[in-house]
Structure formats: C-alpha cells, structure tokens
Scaffold this active site. Structure first.
Site, PDB file in Angstrom:
ATOM      1  N   LYS A  84      43.267 -20.575 -20.737  1.00 50.42           N
ATOM      2  CA  LYS A  84      43.130 -19.796 -19.505  1.00 50.42           C
ATOM      3  C   LYS A  84      42.427 -18.466 -19.788  1.00 50.42           C
ATOM      4  CE  LYS A  84      47.328 -21.918 -17.561  1.00 50.42           C
ATOM      5  NZ  LYS A  84      48.661 -21.667 -16.939  1.00 50.42           N
ATOM      6  N   TYR A 108      44.948 -27.003  -8.895  1.00 43.58           N
ATOM      7  CA  TYR A 108      46.344 -26.600  -8.694  1.00 43.58           C
ATOM      8  C   TYR A 108      46.867 -27.011  -7.319  1.00 43.58           C
ATOM      9  CZ  TYR A 108      46.976 -23.895 -13.032  1.00 43.58           C
ATOM     10  OH  TYR A 108      47.137 -23.511 -14.350  1.00 43.58           O
ATOM     11  N   ASN A 146      50.032 -17.481 -19.343  1.00 41.03           N
ATOM     12  CA  ASN A 146      50.645 -18.241 -20.434  1.00 41.03           C
ATOM     13  C   ASN A 146      49.649 -19.051 -21.263  1.00 41.03           C
ATOM     14  OD1 ASN A 146      50.176 -20.130 -18.460  1.00 41.03           O
ATOM     15  ND2 ASN A 146      52.304 -20.723 -18.166  1.00 41.03           N
ATOM     16  N   HIS A 149      46.859 -24.587 -20.506  1.00 42.35           N
ATOM     17  CA  HIS A 149      47.270 -25.607 -19.535  1.00 42.35           C
ATOM     18  C   HIS A 149      47.165 -26.976 -20.171  1.00 42.35           C
ATOM     19  CE1 HIS A 149      47.351 -28.233 -15.990  1.00 42.35           C
ATOM     20  NE2 HIS A 149      46.288 -28.814 -16.514  1.00 42.35           N
ATOM     21  N   GLU A 180      42.720 -34.662 -13.195  1.00 41.70           N
ATOM     22  CA  GLU A 180      42.184 -33.354 -13.606  1.00 41.70           C
ATOM     23  C   GLU A 180      40.884 -33.500 -14.405  1.00 41.70           C
ATOM     24  OE1 GLU A 180      45.473 -31.483 -15.618  1.00 41.70           O
ATOM     25  OE2 GLU A 180      46.636 -31.292 -13.762  1.00 41.70           O
TER      26      GLU A 180
HETATM   27  N1  LIG Z   1      52.853 -15.706 -10.774  1.00 38.28           N
HETATM   28  C1  LIG Z   1      53.608 -16.815 -10.932  1.00 38.28           C
HETATM   29  N2  LIG Z   1      53.055 -17.816 -11.580  1.00 38.28           N
HETATM   30  C2  LIG Z   1      53.809 -18.924 -11.732  1.00 38.28           C
HETATM   31  C3  LIG Z   1      55.147 -19.044 -11.269  1.00 38.28           C
HETATM   32  N3  LIG Z   1      55.608 -20.274 -11.593  1.00 38.28           N
HETATM   33  C4  LIG Z   1      54.600 -20.876 -12.245  1.00 38.28           C
HETATM   34  N4  LIG Z   1      53.522 -20.059 -12.331  1.00 38.28           N
HETATM   35  C5  LIG Z   1      52.234 -20.336 -12.944  1.00 38.28           C
HETATM   36  O1  LIG Z   1      51.750 -21.549 -12.410  1.00 38.28           O
HETATM   37  C6  LIG Z   1      51.316 -22.381 -13.467  1.00 38.28           C
HETATM   38  C7  LIG Z   1      51.473 -23.818 -13.039  1.00 38.28           C
HETATM   39  O2  LIG Z   1      52.851 -24.132 -12.929  1.00 38.28           O
HETATM   40  P1  LIG Z   1      53.402 -25.529 -13.444  1.00 38.28           P
HETATM   41  O3  LIG Z   1      52.359 -26.575 -13.227  1.00 38.28           O
HETATM   42  O4  LIG Z   1      54.737 -25.725 -12.856  1.00 38.28           O
HETATM   43  O5  LIG Z   1      53.606 -25.231 -15.007  1.00 38.28           O
HETATM   44  P2  LIG Z   1      52.883 -25.885 -16.242  1.00 38.28           P
HETATM   45  O6  LIG Z   1      52.541 -27.305 -15.923  1.00 38.28           O
HETATM   46  O7  LIG Z   1      53.674 -25.637 -17.474  1.00 38.28           O
HETATM   47  O8  LIG Z   1      51.610 -24.987 -16.347  1.00 38.28           O
HETATM   48  P3  LIG Z   1      50.092 -25.423 -16.187  1.00 38.28           P
HETATM   49  O9  LIG Z   1      49.800 -26.127 -17.466  1.00 38.28           O
HETATM   50  O10 LIG Z   1      49.343 -24.152 -15.999  1.00 38.28           O
HETATM   51  O11 LIG Z   1      49.981 -26.369 -14.999  1.00 38.28           O
HETATM   52  C8  LIG Z   1      52.169 -21.975 -14.664  1.00 38.28           C
HETATM   53  O12 LIG Z   1      51.513 -22.195 -15.877  1.00 38.28           O
HETATM   54  C9  LIG Z   1      52.399 -20.487 -14.425  1.00 38.28           C
HETATM   55  O13 LIG Z   1      51.382 -19.715 -15.075  1.00 38.28           O
HETATM   56  C10 LIG Z   1      55.701 -17.946 -10.568  1.00 38.28           C
HETATM   57  O14 LIG Z   1      56.847 -17.975 -10.122  1.00 38.28           O
HETATM   58  N5  LIG Z   1      54.895 -16.843 -10.432  1.00 38.28           N
HETATM   59 MG   LIG Z   2      51.274 -27.882 -14.383  1.00 36.68          MG
END
Ligand SMILES: Nc1nc2c(ncn2[C@@H]2O[C@H](COP(=O)(O)OP(=O)(O)OP(=O)(O)O)[C@@H](O)[C@H]2O)c(=O)[nH]1
Ligand SMILES: [Mg+2]
Length: 137
Positions: A10, A50, A113, A116, A127
């Site tokens: 990212k 997303y 973080n 992805h 994707e």
């Molecule tokens: N600002 C914010 N970002 C969030 C929150 N929850 C999740 N995210 C972001 O949204 C992204 C996508 O969420 P998820 O798909 O549930 O998590 P993930 O699969 O581990 O992460 P990705 O690999 O990025 O898809 C996460 O990586 C976080 O950076 C939140 O409460 N606030």
């Molecule tokens: Mg995810």
C-alpha cells in the site's frame, strides 16, 4: 496444486521504503512473482477493489488512502498462496499482528497496514481481474 493471489504494498509501505523488504520475504518464502507493477490507483479501480466495504463508515477514508500515492501491485503464486500470503501479512490490525509478520514488524495503525492480500481464492481471481486484466482466467 499451485494457487494465485493478489498482493499489494500500500502507499504507506512504498513511501516508507518497504518494497524491497516485502518482495524479499515473498521470494525467500518460495512464492513466484507472476506480475509486479508500481502504479497510482484511479478512484474507480479502488472502489471496485474494496467494493465489499462500500457500506462501512471508513470506506471513504480507505479509498482516499489507497489512492494517495504509488502502490505496488503483484500476483504471486505457489502452493497455498492465498492463506500463506495472509499469514505472512499478519492480522489486519497491527495491534494484534504477531512479530515476524509484515504488519507485526512494520505497522502500528489499522488504517496504514502496509500490505493487502486476497482473502479467498475467489477474491483472488476477482481482484487479479481488476488489477491485471491480461491475467484474468
Ligand atoms: N480507517 C479504518 N480503516 C479500516 C477499519 N477497518 C478496516 N480498515 C482498513 O480496511 C482494510 C480492509 O479491511 P479488511 O478487508 O477487513 O481487512 P484485510 O483483508 O486484512 O485487509 P486488506 O488486505 O487491506 O483487504 C484494512 O486493511 C484496514 O486498513 C476501520 O475501522 N477504520
Ligand atoms: Mg480484505
């Protein structure tokens, strides 16, 4: 049997100079790089990627962040690549990701973080089709 997954470094990871570190871990693990590209995402592409989060309160912030600067997109393959890459990434919230994982070693913020990974083989194919149409199956 080999499997494919989408990997993103990212914008925070690229800005912090973590591209070599992350790619190095993928290579030393033994996964194969099938595609790799530095690019700035257009808003429409980010919203499609997303799409599952469109109704979440943080969706706007998520799209703004992922389009805020260059990211690295890649396709990696290997046995168990989907779960294996998720395991290397660590838990979504860096407050809970174990040391030794990418998020555990390099992040503190949920919203930034570093990486992805697709969460299932079906998500991976969806994707990959968004980021690398030429590789779509
Ligand atoms: N600002 C914010 N970002 C969030 C929150 N929850 C999740 N995210 C972001 O949204 C992204 C996508 O969420 P998820 O798909 O549930 O998590 P993930 O699969 O581990 O992460 P990705 O690999 O990025 O898809 C996460 O990586 C976080 O950076 C939140 O409460 N606030
Ligand atoms: Mg995810």
């Amino acid at each position: 049997m080999s499997e494919r997954t989408l990997m993103l470094i990212k914008p925070d990871g690229v800005a912090r100079g973590l591209v070599g570190e992350v790619i190095g871990r993928i290579e030393t693990k033994g996964f194969v790089l099938e595609a790799l590209e530095l690019r700035i995402l257009e808003r429409e592409v980010a919203e499609r990627h997303y799409g599952e989060h469109v109704d979440k309160p943080f969706f706007g912030e998520l799209v703004a962040f992922i389009t805020s600067g260059p990211l690295v997109a890649g396709v990696i393959s290997g046995r168990g690549a989907v779960a294996g890459w998720r395991s290397m990434m660590g838990a979504t919230d860096p407050a809970n990701s174990a040391p030794g994982t990418i998020r555990g070693d390099f992040a503190t913020l949920l919203s930034e973080n570093v990486v992805h990974g697709s969460d299932s083989p079906e998500s991976a194919e969806r994707e990959i089709g968004i980021f690398f149409p030429d590789l779509a199956r």
